[in-house]
Write an enzyme that holds these catalytic residues in place. Structure first.
Site, PDB file in Angstrom:
ATOM      1  N   ASN A 196      17.201  73.421  40.510  1.00  0.00           N
ATOM      2  CA  ASN A 196      17.205  74.872  40.304  1.00  0.00           C
ATOM      3  C   ASN A 196      17.139  75.172  38.809  1.00  0.00           C
ATOM      4  O   ASN A 196      17.054  74.258  37.993  1.00  0.00           O
ATOM      5  CB  ASN A 196      18.443  75.507  40.950  1.00  0.00           C
ATOM      6  N   LYS A 237       7.085  56.565  46.793  1.00  0.00           N
ATOM      7  CA  LYS A 237       6.391  57.847  46.601  1.00  0.00           C
ATOM      8  C   LYS A 237       5.658  58.219  47.892  1.00  0.00           C
ATOM      9  O   LYS A 237       4.861  57.413  48.409  1.00  0.00           O
ATOM     10  CB  LYS A 237       5.413  57.705  45.437  1.00  0.00           C
ATOM     11  N   PRO A 253      28.460  69.028  50.623  1.00  0.00           N
ATOM     12  CA  PRO A 253      29.835  69.508  50.623  1.00  0.00           C
ATOM     13  C   PRO A 253      29.983  70.670  49.643  1.00  0.00           C
ATOM     14  O   PRO A 253      29.285  70.704  48.624  1.00  0.00           O
ATOM     15  CB  PRO A 253      30.641  68.296  50.143  1.00  0.00           C
ATOM     16  N   ASP A 254      30.831  71.624  49.936  1.00  0.00           N
ATOM     17  CA  ASP A 254      31.164  72.694  48.991  1.00  0.00           C
ATOM     18  C   ASP A 254      32.272  72.141  48.093  1.00  0.00           C
ATOM     19  O   ASP A 254      33.430  72.043  48.516  1.00  0.00           O
ATOM     20  CB  ASP A 254      31.622  73.949  49.737  1.00  0.00           C
ATOM     21  N   ILE A 255      31.902  71.754  46.886  1.00  0.00           N
ATOM     22  CA  ILE A 255      32.845  71.052  45.999  1.00  0.00           C
ATOM     23  C   ILE A 255      34.040  71.945  45.678  1.00  0.00           C
ATOM     24  O   ILE A 255      35.201  71.541  45.807  1.00  0.00           O
ATOM     25  CB  ILE A 255      32.136  70.616  44.690  1.00  0.00           C
ATOM     26  N   PHE A 261      32.167  80.328  39.884  1.00  0.00           N
ATOM     27  CA  PHE A 261      31.128  81.184  39.330  1.00  0.00           C
ATOM     28  C   PHE A 261      30.226  81.597  40.484  1.00  0.00           C
ATOM     29  O   PHE A 261      29.969  80.785  41.377  1.00  0.00           O
ATOM     30  CB  PHE A 261      30.296  80.425  38.284  1.00  0.00           C
ATOM     31  N   LYS A 310      32.844  85.907  48.402  1.00  0.00           N
ATOM     32  CA  LYS A 310      32.799  84.481  48.032  1.00  0.00           C
ATOM     33  C   LYS A 310      34.177  84.011  47.570  1.00  0.00           C
ATOM     34  O   LYS A 310      34.620  82.922  47.903  1.00  0.00           O
ATOM     35  CB  LYS A 310      31.759  84.298  46.928  1.00  0.00           C
ATOM     36  N   LYS A 313      36.167  81.043  49.554  1.00  0.00           N
ATOM     37  CA  LYS A 313      36.491  79.767  48.912  1.00  0.00           C
ATOM     38  C   LYS A 313      37.980  79.670  48.584  1.00  0.00           C
ATOM     39  O   LYS A 313      38.426  78.646  48.060  1.00  0.00           O
ATOM     40  CB  LYS A 313      35.640  79.570  47.656  1.00  0.00           C
TER      41      LYS A 313
HETATM   42  N1  CTP Z   1      29.751  75.399  44.604  1.00  0.00           N
HETATM   43  C1  CTP Z   1      30.227  74.138  44.834  1.00  0.00           C
HETATM   44  N2  CTP Z   1      29.603  73.342  45.743  1.00  0.00           N
HETATM   45  C2  CTP Z   1      28.530  73.772  46.427  1.00  0.00           C
HETATM   46  C3  CTP Z   1      28.028  75.075  46.186  1.00  0.00           C
HETATM   47  C4  CTP Z   1      28.656  75.862  45.245  1.00  0.00           C
HETATM   48  O1  CTP Z   1      31.209  73.734  44.204  1.00  0.00           O
HETATM   49  N3  CTP Z   1      27.957  72.984  47.290  1.00  0.00           N
HETATM   50  C5  CTP Z   1      30.460  76.266  43.620  1.00  0.00           C
HETATM   51  C6  CTP Z   1      29.661  76.667  42.423  1.00  0.00           C
HETATM   52  O2  CTP Z   1      29.851  75.760  41.340  1.00  0.00           O
HETATM   53  C7  CTP Z   1      30.234  78.029  42.077  1.00  0.00           C
HETATM   54  C8  CTP Z   1      30.640  78.583  43.438  1.00  0.00           C
HETATM   55  O3  CTP Z   1      30.786  77.442  44.287  1.00  0.00           O
HETATM   56  O4  CTP Z   1      31.400  77.962  41.318  1.00  0.00           O
HETATM   57  C9  CTP Z   1      29.681  79.554  44.030  1.00  0.00           C
HETATM   58  O5  CTP Z   1      28.399  78.975  44.077  1.00  0.00           O
HETATM   59  P1  CTP Z   1      27.226  79.714  44.841  1.00  0.00           P
HETATM   60  O6  CTP Z   1      26.022  78.841  44.871  1.00  0.00           O
HETATM   61  O7  CTP Z   1      27.091  81.098  44.285  1.00  0.00           O
HETATM   62  O8  CTP Z   1      27.904  79.841  46.281  1.00  0.00           O
HETATM   63  P2  CTP Z   1      27.522  79.335  47.670  1.00  0.00           P
HETATM   64  O9  CTP Z   1      28.790  79.036  48.397  1.00  0.00           O
HETATM   65  O10 CTP Z   1      26.522  78.223  47.607  1.00  0.00           O
HETATM   66  O11 CTP Z   1      26.895  80.631  48.321  1.00  0.00           O
HETATM   67  P3  CTP Z   1      25.366  81.151  48.355  1.00  0.00           P
HETATM   68  O12 CTP Z   1      24.515  80.083  47.713  1.00  0.00           O
HETATM   69  O13 CTP Z   1      25.108  81.330  49.792  1.00  0.00           O
HETATM   70  O14 CTP Z   1      25.383  82.445  47.599  1.00  0.00           O
END
Ligand code: CTP
Length: 396
Positions: free
Chosen positions: A210, A289, A305-307, A323, A337, A341
């Site tokens: 990204n 490739k 995973p959502d860290i 953030f 959000k 979280k």
């Molecule tokens: N984050 C994380 N792990 C992930 C996705 C996001 O730790 N797999 C953290 C980011 O570092 C940030 C926060 O979660 O601090 C919000 O990230 P964002 O991408 O805006 O949230 P998402 O939960 O992915 O929601 P969406 O993409 O649907 O807006």
């Protein structure tokens, strides 16, 4: 009384139209109870007179390396020895180049080379000069040498162009100096920061990533260091140099980042999750490739995973800051959000107004409500964020 009261400053002025702002800056410092000694280069004297600076600082202004008024005729040593900080504001492109290369051909540059105190510069120049490759190299060198680079800000310039390069406003510079010389708000705290994008491989040469530059996360790491914290920076792929003093852990994919963070989260007091983490990875990424075929190619994605949520759900979690980069409905999405979280503080910004830029504006959302941080250089915003976090920790 402010935290700056009694601190000793050497305020250096170099040649630039922003020199007029140094008058207001000197006034703010004097008003805060600081002892302000002014040194001006010959070029600075073309923009503003020493008389003005003398009247505002209440002290003799020095401009000459050979000033016979200084004891032992060693102005370059004597004038800075008792100072807590040398602040060069405005700092011209030429002066920053001299500093980066250790040149000393006038009083101010010689003073800086012979310093024992902290040194900060407030760049002031045209946007093209600020973005020039030579300038980028010089700024990186100055940072590596432990010199605090305050700003610049963005906006209209004296030359009629618009962009980065404006000297920070006196109030913002004053705030930055207060952070630098002020109490170490996070002394003894361990801060874990994630920054940058992640990279999810499709095959050995292709991947999904990204537009995150990492600049905001690196600025947060820098601000936490300035506040006296021990900082570990877990970084996705970026071209940035880690701030001096931070422990840097390089990762590529979201799952690498997850592993690196989970190994350190329990031992951290504060976790600031600035990274733009990919929500999905490619199932069955190829170890070769992928060759062109004649039909469509489908790539299957599986969730990462959502860290941040995982760290926040630990039994004894560090103080978690998230953030949120949204493209629309900033406040509503960010509020949701934060709740989802389960984190005490979320910093929300518009993705299109932060990615890749040197400045940012944030809305901080906590239990008390919303706090706006007005658009400024990312490091200025980061310092304000760190001050907010320190305030929340103090009152918790
Ligand atoms: N984050 C994380 N792990 C992930 C996705 C996001 O730790 N797999 C953290 C980011 O570092 C940030 C926060 O979660 O601090 C919000 O990230 P964002 O991408 O805006 O949230 P998402 O939960 O992915 O929601 P969406 O993409 O649907 O807006």
């Amino acid at each position: 009384m402010t935290s700056l009261s009694g601190k000793r400053l050497l305020l250096g002025l170099t040649g630039g139209i922003a020199a007029y702002k140094a008058a207001e800056l000197a006034r703010l410092f004097v008003k805060a109870g600081m002892d302000v000694r002014v040194v001006m280069t010959a070029a600075a004297c073309r923009f503003i007179t020493p008389v003005t600076m003398q009247a505002l600082s209440g002290q003799t202004v020095y401009t000459d390396l050979w000033d016979a008024r200084v004891r032992d005729n060693m102005a370059h040593i004597e004038l800075s020895r008792d100072r807590d900080l040398i602040l060069v504001a405005p700092a011209s492109a030429d002066f920053m180049a001299k500093l980066a290369n250790g040149l000393a051909d006038d009083l101010l540059s010689t003073l800086c080379l012979a310093r024992q105190s902290l040194l900060a510069v407030a760049p002031a120049m045209n946007v093209q000069m600020w973005e020039n490759a030579a300038m980028r190299r010089n700024v990186a060198l100055l940072r590596e040498d432990g010199i605090a680079v305050m700003g610049p800000g963005a906006g209209d310039q004296a030359c009629g162009e618009t962009g980065m390069g404006r000297m920070l406003e006196p109030e913002d510079l004053f705030a930055a100096v207060a952070v630098l010389l002020g109490p170490k708000l996070l002394r003894g705290r361990k801060v874990l920061v994630t920054a940058g994008p992640t990279y999810e491989p499709i095959d050995t040469v292709r991947g999904i990533t990204n537009q995150s530059s990492g600049k905001m996360g690196y600025a947060v790491a820098q601000a936490a260091l300035e506040a006296g914290a021990e900082v570990t920076l877990v970084s996705g792929p970026t071209a940035l140099a880690a701030p001096l003093g931070a422990v840097r852990v390089d990762v590529r994919s979201a799952r690498d980042m997850h592993e690196a963070v989970m190994a350190r989260a329990m031992a951290s007091d504060i976790f600031i999750s600035v990274a733009a983490v990919a929500d999905y990875h490619v199932v069955d990424a190829k170890a070769h490739k992928i060759k062109r075929g004649s039909g469509n190619l489908a790539i299957e994605l599986a969730p990462n995973p959502d860290i941040l949520a995982t760290v926040a759900a630990l039994k004894k979690p560090p103080f978690c800051v998230g953030f949120a980069a949204e493209t629309e409905n900033l406040r509503v999405n960010a509020q949701a959000k934060r709740k989802r979280k389960k984190i005490p503080l979320l910093a929300a910004n518009l993705a299109q107004e932060t990615f890749g830029r040197d400045d940012n504006a944030l809305t901080l959302i906590d239990d008390q409500g919303e706090h706006e941080l007005q658009r400024a250089a990312k490091i200025v915003i980061a310092r304000q964020l760190i001050a907010h976090v320190a305030g929340m920790l103090k009152s918790s």
